[in-house]
Scaffold this motif. Structure first.
Motif, PDB file in Angstrom:
ATOM      1  N   PRO A  37      25.252  27.477  15.595  1.00  0.00           N
ATOM      2  CA  PRO A  37      23.999  28.134  15.205  1.00  0.00           C
ATOM      3  C   PRO A  37      22.771  27.308  15.605  1.00  0.00           C
ATOM      4  O   PRO A  37      22.819  26.077  15.584  1.00  0.00           O
ATOM      5  CB  PRO A  37      24.104  28.213  13.678  1.00  0.00           C
ATOM      6  N   SER A  38      21.679  28.014  15.940  1.00  0.00           N
ATOM      7  CA  SER A  38      20.444  27.344  16.376  1.00  0.00           C
ATOM      8  C   SER A  38      19.998  26.258  15.405  1.00  0.00           C
ATOM      9  O   SER A  38      19.577  25.177  15.823  1.00  0.00           O
ATOM     10  CB  SER A  38      19.298  28.349  16.502  1.00  0.00           C
ATOM     11  N   ARG A  46      25.191  25.778  22.304  1.00  0.00           N
ATOM     12  CA  ARG A  46      24.884  27.137  21.874  1.00  0.00           C
ATOM     13  C   ARG A  46      25.843  28.159  22.493  1.00  0.00           C
ATOM     14  O   ARG A  46      26.450  28.958  21.797  1.00  0.00           O
ATOM     15  CB  ARG A  46      23.440  27.481  22.264  1.00  0.00           C
ATOM     16  N   GLU A  47      25.958  28.146  23.808  1.00  0.00           N
ATOM     17  CA  GLU A  47      26.688  29.219  24.467  1.00  0.00           C
ATOM     18  C   GLU A  47      28.191  28.976  24.506  1.00  0.00           C
ATOM     19  O   GLU A  47      28.959  29.900  24.310  1.00  0.00           O
ATOM     20  CB  GLU A  47      26.158  29.443  25.893  1.00  0.00           C
ATOM     21  N   ALA A  60      18.823  20.517  14.307  1.00  0.00           N
ATOM     22  CA  ALA A  60      18.970  19.340  13.454  1.00  0.00           C
ATOM     23  C   ALA A  60      19.630  18.199  14.220  1.00  0.00           C
ATOM     24  O   ALA A  60      19.157  17.063  14.187  1.00  0.00           O
ATOM     25  CB  ALA A  60      19.777  19.696  12.207  1.00  0.00           C
ATOM     26  N   ALA A  61      20.711  18.499  14.932  1.00  0.00           N
ATOM     27  CA  ALA A  61      21.436  17.440  15.635  1.00  0.00           C
ATOM     28  C   ALA A  61      20.613  16.878  16.789  1.00  0.00           C
ATOM     29  O   ALA A  61      20.605  15.671  17.030  1.00  0.00           O
ATOM     30  CB  ALA A  61      22.772  17.965  16.141  1.00  0.00           C
ATOM     31  N   MET A  62      19.910  17.747  17.510  1.00  0.00           N
ATOM     32  CA  MET A  62      19.204  17.327  18.712  1.00  0.00           C
ATOM     33  C   MET A  62      17.733  17.011  18.438  1.00  0.00           C
ATOM     34  O   MET A  62      16.984  16.709  19.364  1.00  0.00           O
ATOM     35  CB  MET A  62      19.285  18.408  19.800  1.00  0.00           C
ATOM     36  N   SER A 111      16.524  37.147  21.922  1.00  0.00           N
ATOM     37  CA  SER A 111      17.321  38.064  21.103  1.00  0.00           C
ATOM     38  C   SER A 111      18.775  37.610  21.000  1.00  0.00           C
ATOM     39  O   SER A 111      19.514  38.052  20.133  1.00  0.00           O
ATOM     40  CB  SER A 111      17.243  39.492  21.655  1.00  0.00           C
ATOM     41  N   LEU A 112      19.197  36.714  21.890  1.00  0.00           N
ATOM     42  CA  LEU A 112      20.552  36.178  21.789  1.00  0.00           C
ATOM     43  C   LEU A 112      20.622  35.052  20.749  1.00  0.00           C
ATOM     44  O   LEU A 112      21.705  34.604  20.390  1.00  0.00           O
ATOM     45  CB  LEU A 112      21.034  35.630  23.138  1.00  0.00           C
ATOM     46  N   ASP A 113      19.481  34.573  20.304  1.00  0.00           N
ATOM     47  CA  ASP A 113      19.466  33.456  19.353  1.00  0.00           C
ATOM     48  C   ASP A 113      18.928  33.824  17.980  1.00  0.00           C
ATOM     49  O   ASP A 113      19.218  33.158  17.015  1.00  0.00           O
ATOM     50  CB  ASP A 113      18.640  32.294  19.930  1.00  0.00           C
ATOM     51  N   HIS A 114      18.124  34.842  17.890  1.00  0.00           N
ATOM     52  CA  HIS A 114      17.632  35.286  16.581  1.00  0.00           C
ATOM     53  C   HIS A 114      17.163  36.724  16.721  1.00  0.00           C
ATOM     54  O   HIS A 114      16.890  37.197  17.826  1.00  0.00           O
ATOM     55  CB  HIS A 114      16.485  34.401  16.088  1.00  0.00           C
TER      56      HIS A 114
END
Lengths: 86, 191
Positions: free
Chosen positions: B152-153, B146-147, B158-160, A14-17
């Motif tokens: 953004p995911s 990310r953190e 894409a990069a990784m 939920s922290l990512d989507h």
């Protein structure tokens, strides 16, 4: 009903989507009976906020694997900067 | 003209070690981190006339470095399956009992009393940094993107060269490891 293993994975997701409604509800229901998974959410959220708001504290923290540039690297980088400015 | 920048001859002395730690946090490889420091300085020299002076010199350099790091990943990361080692299965199977519940006495998250007061303590950050170093390199790289950097995911994938579901699994493992590593190694949270 999902168990703690599954719920923590959902909480983290939920922290990512955004989660579909039925999964959000399952997490909410689980929280009613499980203080540990509630804490998990509060704490991983706290960690995210901490590192986002104070990246410089983590960047400057020393760790055994990264304290300072090695003398060799320092020399090479200094040389590259001098070459470039010429 | 670059109004607020210091003489580039002093950059290495002033910011070299900081940028190195900053790069190590994100790339987890000493040789690559040194390269990133060098590329950051060279790019900064090129761009110094465009320094707007809205941020400090150091955060301007860090901003350049973050771009260099992502460029490096884009160019160097090859598609490869995420291994079990990377996913730290052993540590994970130990967290929950056979029904998938916390082992309450040992692995169940404890109450953190006043976590924000830890943010002023140098020791908290040292412990957190060591806990990050305990993650497999790829896992800690995606955690940093990310953190820390709030990328953004989709861009991280894409990069990784990762699938979304692999990324999410890695992030979940990273958060779970860091949470419990901090709780165990930084006493100030639970007392």
């Amino acid at each position: 009903m999902p168990n703690c293993d599954k719920v923590t994975a959902l909480v983290s997701a939920s922290l990512d989507h955004s989660l579909p409604l039925h999964k959000r509800l399952a997490v909410r229901l689980h929280f009613l009976i499980c203080v540990w998974c509630q804490r998990y959410l509060t704490q991983v959220r706290f960690l995210r906020e901490a590192v986002r708001e104070h990246p410089e504290r983590l960047e400057s923290a020393e760790s055994p694997s990264s304290t300072a540039l090695s003398p060799g690297a320092r020399e090479r980088i200094g040389q590259a900067l001098r070459d470039d400015r010429r | 003209m670059a109004g607020n920048l210091s003489d580039p001859q002093t950059w290495l002395e002033q910011h070299g070690d900081y940028l190195y730690r900053c790069a190590m946090l994100r790339v987890r490889d000493a040789t690559v981190a040194e390269e990133m420091v060098q590329e950051t300085f060279l790019a900064a020299l090129q761009a110094k006339d465009r320094f707007a002076g809205q941020s400090s010199e150091r955060s301007w350099l860090v901003g350049i470095m973050k771009h260099k790091v992502v460029d490096h990943f884009r160019k160097s990361v090859r598609e490869q399956p995420v291994s079990d080692v990377e996913l730290m299965n052993d540590e994970f199977t130990g967290l929950f009992d056979k029904d998938g519940h916390w082992k309450i006495e040992t692995t169940g998250p404890k109450e953190w009393m006043d976590p924000s007061s830890a943010l002023d303590k140098a020791q908290f950050w040292q412990v957190l940094r060591r806990c990050l170093d305990g993650l497999p390199p790829r896992t800690s790289r995606v955690f940093a993107l990310r953190e820390i950097d709030d990328m953004p995911s989709e861009e991280i994938c894409a990069a990784m060269k990762l699938t979304k579901s692999n990324l999410w699994v890695m992030l979940h493992r990273a958060r779970t490891h860091l949470r419990s590593c901090l709780e165990q190694n930084y006493q100030g949270l639970t007392t």
